[in-house]
Design a protein around this motif. Sequence first.
Motif, short mmCIF file in Angstrom:
data_model
loop_
_atom_site.label_atom_id
_atom_site.label_comp_id
_atom_site.label_asym_id
_atom_site.label_seq_id
_atom_site.Cartn_x
_atom_site.Cartn_y
_atom_site.Cartn_z
N VAL A 288 8.35 -3.18 -14.07
CA VAL A 288 9.46 -3.07 -13.13
C VAL A 288 9.29 -4.08 -12.00
N LYS B 115 2.72 -3.52 -11.21
CA LYS B 115 4.09 -3.06 -11.42
C LYS B 115 4.36 -2.74 -12.88
N TYR C 86 15.23 1.23 -17.41
CA TYR C 86 14.53 0.18 -18.14
C TYR C 86 14.37 0.52 -19.62
N ILE D 5 13.92 5.36 -13.18
CA ILE D 5 13.47 4.02 -13.54
C ILE D 5 13.24 3.92 -15.04
#
Length: 216
Positions: A163, A199, A152, A148
């Motif tokens: 996220v 998040k 990103y 991740i």
Amino acid sequence: MLSNCSNDILEALSDHKKYLHFQKGERLLIEGQRGGGIYFIRSGIAKVEVNGKSGRPLILRLAGAGSILGHRMCGSKNEQPVSVEAVEDLYVCHITLAFYEQLIEKSPALHKEMMQLLLNEIRQVELHAVRLTHLSVKERVAGALLEIAKLYHYQPGSNGIRVHLERQDLADLSGTTREQVSRMLTGLQRAGFIKLSGKHFKFLNLNSLQNITAFH
């Protein structure tokens, strides 16, 4: 992917492509369906998944800007091998399968690049299977966080990344349950390896996460 293509191939692509927008939760491709098309992601994140035991999905990988989707069905009459769903607002370029097949017949360079892409994806799926089989839950969750962070474009010292993945998405990517993911995230936060608010990953200690997983 297109850097070695001739100008006439690039012009044909420009003339035939369509710009599409998919909202979070919308599917570009559905496992088992026939047809579809080729999608080039311009921005946003999608998840590529297959149905697992009892219909539960298993996320094979996450796809971001620059990724190509739908190509695994080209040249055959088989059904779609995977499903692809938008994790957040997704902006793509789309061409039909029929037009794409015409392109690769005219462009050996493009055909070679696509074959290399398929080989790379097969290798990644193999490594993912090894991780799910041999790594602990903690190692798998740490590996998912590294994936991740890369997707990103997380940079140490930045304000972090926000996220759009749900806890269940992290579980499906790690081959575990949502409850175990929550416990692992809490443990990693207590250890100072991450700072998480909802998040929003405010901090990720990439070196520590890499030390946890054997496949960094």
